[in-house]
Design a protein around this motif. Structure first.
Motif, mmCIF file in Angstrom:
data_model
loop_
_atom_site.group_PDB
_atom_site.id
_atom_site.type_symbol
_atom_site.label_atom_id
_atom_site.label_comp_id
_atom_site.label_asym_id
_atom_site.label_seq_id
_atom_site.Cartn_x
_atom_site.Cartn_y
_atom_site.Cartn_z
ATOM 1 N N GLY A 139 0.776 -1.230 0.000
ATOM 2 C CA GLY A 139 0.000 0.000 0.000
ATOM 3 C C GLY A 139 0.806 1.276 0.000
ATOM 4 O O GLY A 139 0.242 2.353 -0.224
ATOM 5 N N VAL A 140 2.125 1.195 0.238
ATOM 6 C CA VAL A 140 2.925 2.424 0.221
ATOM 7 C C VAL A 140 3.594 2.646 -1.133
ATOM 8 O O VAL A 140 4.158 3.711 -1.370
ATOM 9 C CB VAL A 140 3.997 2.426 1.343
ATOM 10 C CG1 VAL A 140 3.343 2.150 2.695
ATOM 11 C CG2 VAL A 140 5.110 1.423 1.077
ATOM 12 N N LEU A 141 3.540 1.656 -2.028
ATOM 13 C CA LEU A 141 4.230 1.803 -3.310
ATOM 14 C C LEU A 141 3.664 2.906 -4.189
ATOM 15 O O LEU A 141 4.436 3.629 -4.844
ATOM 16 C CB LEU A 141 4.240 0.461 -4.052
ATOM 17 C CG LEU A 141 5.105 0.413 -5.318
ATOM 18 C CD1 LEU A 141 5.715 -0.969 -5.507
ATOM 19 C CD2 LEU A 141 4.326 0.803 -6.567
ATOM 20 N N PRO A 142 2.334 3.103 -4.281
ATOM 21 C CA PRO A 142 1.822 4.158 -5.166
ATOM 22 C C PRO A 142 2.330 5.561 -4.841
ATOM 23 O O PRO A 142 2.173 6.475 -5.663
ATOM 24 C CB PRO A 142 0.293 4.058 -4.980
ATOM 25 C CG PRO A 142 0.070 2.628 -4.625
ATOM 26 C CD PRO A 142 1.231 2.287 -3.734
ATOM 27 N N PHE A 148 4.980 3.143 -9.770
ATOM 28 C CA PHE A 148 3.614 2.629 -9.919
ATOM 29 C C PHE A 148 3.219 2.616 -11.384
ATOM 30 O O PHE A 148 2.669 1.617 -11.893
ATOM 31 C CB PHE A 148 2.657 3.502 -9.103
ATOM 32 C CG PHE A 148 1.208 3.120 -9.230
ATOM 33 C CD1 PHE A 148 0.685 2.066 -8.508
ATOM 34 C CD2 PHE A 148 0.360 3.818 -10.089
ATOM 35 C CE1 PHE A 148 -0.650 1.712 -8.622
ATOM 36 C CE2 PHE A 148 -0.969 3.474 -10.213
ATOM 37 C CZ PHE A 148 -1.486 2.425 -9.471
ATOM 38 N N THR A 149 3.510 3.683 -12.087
ATOM 39 C CA THR A 149 3.178 3.776 -13.512
ATOM 40 C C THR A 149 3.850 2.673 -14.309
ATOM 41 O O THR A 149 3.218 2.001 -15.149
ATOM 42 C CB THR A 149 3.602 5.148 -14.068
ATOM 43 O OG1 THR A 149 2.918 6.182 -13.361
ATOM 44 C CG2 THR A 149 3.296 5.257 -15.557
ATOM 45 N N ARG A 150 5.122 2.458 -14.061
ATOM 46 C CA ARG A 150 5.875 1.460 -14.824
ATOM 47 C C ARG A 150 5.368 0.043 -14.561
ATOM 48 O O ARG A 150 5.321 -0.788 -15.469
ATOM 49 C CB ARG A 150 7.366 1.568 -14.491
ATOM 50 C CG ARG A 150 8.022 2.843 -15.036
ATOM 51 C CD ARG A 150 9.452 2.968 -14.539
ATOM 52 N NE ARG A 150 10.248 1.788 -14.888
ATOM 53 C CZ ARG A 150 11.265 1.339 -14.173
ATOM 54 N NH1 ARG A 150 11.608 1.963 -13.041
ATOM 55 N NH2 ARG A 150 11.936 0.276 -14.571
ATOM 56 N N ILE A 151 4.975 -0.244 -13.320
ATOM 57 C CA ILE A 151 4.461 -1.582 -13.010
ATOM 58 C C ILE A 151 3.140 -1.834 -13.722
ATOM 59 O O ILE A 151 2.933 -2.879 -14.346
ATOM 60 C CB ILE A 151 4.311 -1.756 -11.488
ATOM 61 C CG1 ILE A 151 5.685 -1.815 -10.829
ATOM 62 C CG2 ILE A 151 3.526 -3.022 -11.172
ATOM 63 C CD1 ILE A 151 5.639 -1.859 -9.313
ATOM 64 N N VAL A 152 2.216 -0.875 -13.639
ATOM 65 C CA VAL A 152 0.924 -1.038 -14.310
ATOM 66 C C VAL A 152 1.120 -1.162 -15.818
ATOM 67 O O VAL A 152 0.541 -2.045 -16.464
ATOM 68 C CB VAL A 152 -0.020 0.125 -13.976
ATOM 69 C CG1 VAL A 152 -1.321 0.013 -14.769
ATOM 70 C CG2 VAL A 152 -0.314 0.167 -12.478
ATOM 71 N N TYR A 181 -4.648 7.723 -3.837
ATOM 72 C CA TYR A 181 -5.631 6.980 -4.624
ATOM 73 C C TYR A 181 -6.098 7.700 -5.883
ATOM 74 O O TYR A 181 -6.348 7.056 -6.913
ATOM 75 C CB TYR A 181 -6.818 6.571 -3.759
ATOM 76 C CG TYR A 181 -7.716 7.694 -3.299
ATOM 77 C CD1 TYR A 181 -8.954 7.908 -3.900
ATOM 78 C CD2 TYR A 181 -7.348 8.522 -2.234
ATOM 79 C CE1 TYR A 181 -9.792 8.909 -3.462
ATOM 80 C CE2 TYR A 181 -8.176 9.527 -1.797
ATOM 81 C CZ TYR A 181 -9.398 9.726 -2.403
ATOM 82 O OH TYR A 181 -10.231 10.733 -1.967
ATOM 83 N N LEU A 182 -6.204 9.020 -5.847
ATOM 84 C CA LEU A 182 -6.663 9.726 -7.047
ATOM 85 C C LEU A 182 -5.592 9.673 -8.141
ATOM 86 O O LEU A 182 -5.903 9.428 -9.321
ATOM 87 C CB LEU A 182 -7.034 11.172 -6.711
ATOM 88 C CG LEU A 182 -8.225 11.351 -5.761
ATOM 89 C CD1 LEU A 182 -8.490 12.829 -5.516
ATOM 90 C CD2 LEU A 182 -9.469 10.674 -6.321
ATOM 91 N N ASP A 183 -4.345 9.908 -7.769
ATOM 92 C CA ASP A 183 -3.255 9.768 -8.739
ATOM 93 C C ASP A 183 -3.203 8.344 -9.283
ATOM 94 O O ASP A 183 -3.039 8.124 -10.483
ATOM 95 C CB ASP A 183 -1.908 10.102 -8.086
ATOM 96 C CG ASP A 183 -1.732 11.596 -7.833
ATOM 97 O OD1 ASP A 183 -2.391 12.393 -8.529
ATOM 98 O OD2 ASP A 183 -0.937 11.949 -6.947
ATOM 99 N N ALA A 188 -3.722 4.420 -13.551
ATOM 100 C CA ALA A 188 -4.246 3.122 -13.979
ATOM 101 C C ALA A 188 -5.108 3.269 -15.224
ATOM 102 O O ALA A 188 -5.007 2.483 -16.176
ATOM 103 C CB ALA A 188 -5.047 2.490 -12.841
ATOM 104 N N GLN A 189 -5.958 4.282 -15.234
ATOM 105 C CA GLN A 189 -6.806 4.543 -16.397
ATOM 106 C C GLN A 189 -5.974 4.860 -17.631
ATOM 107 O O GLN A 189 -6.191 4.304 -18.712
ATOM 108 C CB GLN A 189 -7.739 5.705 -16.071
ATOM 109 C CG GLN A 189 -8.640 6.145 -17.207
ATOM 110 C CD GLN A 189 -9.582 7.250 -16.757
ATOM 111 O OE1 GLN A 189 -10.751 7.026 -16.509
ATOM 112 N NE2 GLN A 189 -9.068 8.476 -16.636
#
Length: 402
Positions: A139-142, A148-152, A181-183, A188-189
């Motif tokens: 939960g702290v990774l985002p 986070f962007t690269r993983i998704v 969460y908003l970022d 993700a989108q």
């Protein structure tokens, strides 16, 4: 038919006619249509194939397997491969992956998709366990937006050629001062995720307190191109209906609320279809469900002793609210064979109706808020330092099922 005289069996609830308007349309996850917009959340030691089968027998929805780590999957650990083994009747077959390295996560997702092991992959960014978060995972990774962007992106790219949708599950953030969460939803989108689910608590909260459904509302208003699913404090069908009406969520994710209550999915299916019929099992029906669960556990583990040991932790959940004495509860929590399970269930006073109180409501261990464990200096910037990159290597766990 009213709630008070509703039938006890899930099959009857599923067949009951709707008495009002459908609450939500089916949920679309990539090419998969989920008639009842409900997702069973992965829970360590709970959502194995035996429990998922039991839940499917009681209702409709999407049932996600226990989490596997990307490293363990790439290294093809035997227990990890067991976790991503599904029944023939499971469709879509849904696996959850945890990882902190984009390349490893991408390869794990490629294995699941290219080798036909799963039809849907969910990425876990919600784990609050200190052994994970103190190295920058879960939960702290985002908080580290680029990582986070690269993983998704890596997961979506690996799954895309095989038509396997990737979804994301996250929390509100690390604590109230470090919300993500908003970022995360917008990223993700943008990167092609098929949906995002929000557990409306922070890592600091763990499972304590009350889920902040207003965060689900905010995420739904921010992320408009993919489904947004809400998670947190769904203990009954009425809770689920209230969540979607208050937040506008496209579906719900159920975790602790179904522990010892697999028939909750029948309630949810009925409620979302517009019916007020609910499952209200007496103790005899609960005992039948426990025994069926035992049979499925033995079949899954291919070992009666191991299957029974794995069943023991479910006993307190199944019996919550029912008038069963302490000696009987302790005896059931020590069963070692199916024959012993049958014997100990049969001596209960099985002619007990559904209790008027004590069954629904919070279940499982909530704990208390505790400061999130994060790497030193993690909160100083949303960019990764070289030191943190090295710590993330250590966070790439090789043990699945958490």
């Amino acid at each position: 038919m009213t709630l008070s005289d509703a039938p006890a069996r899930a099959s009857e609830v599923a067949a009951a006619p709707a008495t009002g308007e459908r609450v939500l349309p089916p949920l679309q996850i990539g090419p998969h249509t989920i008639d009842t917009p409900v997702v069973l959340a992965p829970m360590a030691g709970v959502t194995n194939k035996a429990f998922r089968t039991l839940c499917r027998e009681h209702g409709a929805g999407l049932y996600v397997a226990e989490m596997v780590t990307s490293r363990a999957l790439v290294e093809r650990h035997a227990e990890t491969l067991r976790i991503v083994t599904f029944d023939e009747g499971e469709s879509p077959r849904s696996a959850q992956v945890y990882g902190v390295d984009p390349a490893t996560v991408g390869e794990a997702v490629r294995i699941l998709a290219a080798e036909g092991l799963a039809d849907h992959v969910d990425l876990n960014f919600g784990c609050p366990v200190p052994k994970v978060t103190k190295r920058g995972g879960g939960g702290v990774l985002p908080w580290k937006k680029e990582l986070f962007t690269r993983i998704v992106a890596s997961a979506v790219e690996a799954a895309g050629p095989h038509g396997v949708p990737v979804t994301v599950k996250t929390r509100k953030g690390i604590d109230d001062e470090h919300l993500t969460y908003l970022d995360a939803g917008l990223i993700a989108q943008r990167e092609g995720a098929a949906a995002i689910a929000l557990h409306a608590r922070t890592v600091e909260q763990h499972y304590s307190g009350t889920a902040d459904w207003t965060a689900i509302t905010a995420l739904k208003q921010t992320v408009t191109d993919i489904p947004v699913l809400g998670n947190g404090d769904i203990w009954s069908a009425e809770d689920a209906v209230r969540m979607v009406r208050e937040t506008g969520a496209d579906g719900v994710v159920v975790g602790r609320g179904c522990q010892g209550r697999p028939w909750l999915f029948a309630d949810l299916a009925a409620a979302f279809a517009g019916s007020d019929v609910r499952v209200r099992p007496g103790l005899r029906e609960v005992a039948e469900t426990i025994y069926r669960h035992g049979e499925l556990q033995v079949e899954y583990w291919q070992d009666e002793g191991k299957g029974m040991r794995d069943l023991r932790k479910h006993m307190a959940w199944y019996l919550k609210g029912y008038p069963v004495g302490g000696d009987s509860r302790r005896a059931l929590a020590l069963v070692s064979t199916l024959a012993e399970l049958r014997e100990r269930l049969d001596v209960l006073d099985l002619d007990q109706p559904y209790p008027e109180q004590g069954v629904e409501g919070p279940r499982g261990r909530a704990g208390s808020p505790k400061a999130a464990h994060v790497p030193y200096g993690w909160l100083d910037s949303r960019e990764l330092t070289d030191e943190h990159r090295q710590q993330l290597v250590e966070a790439e766990l090789s043990v699945s099922g958490g």
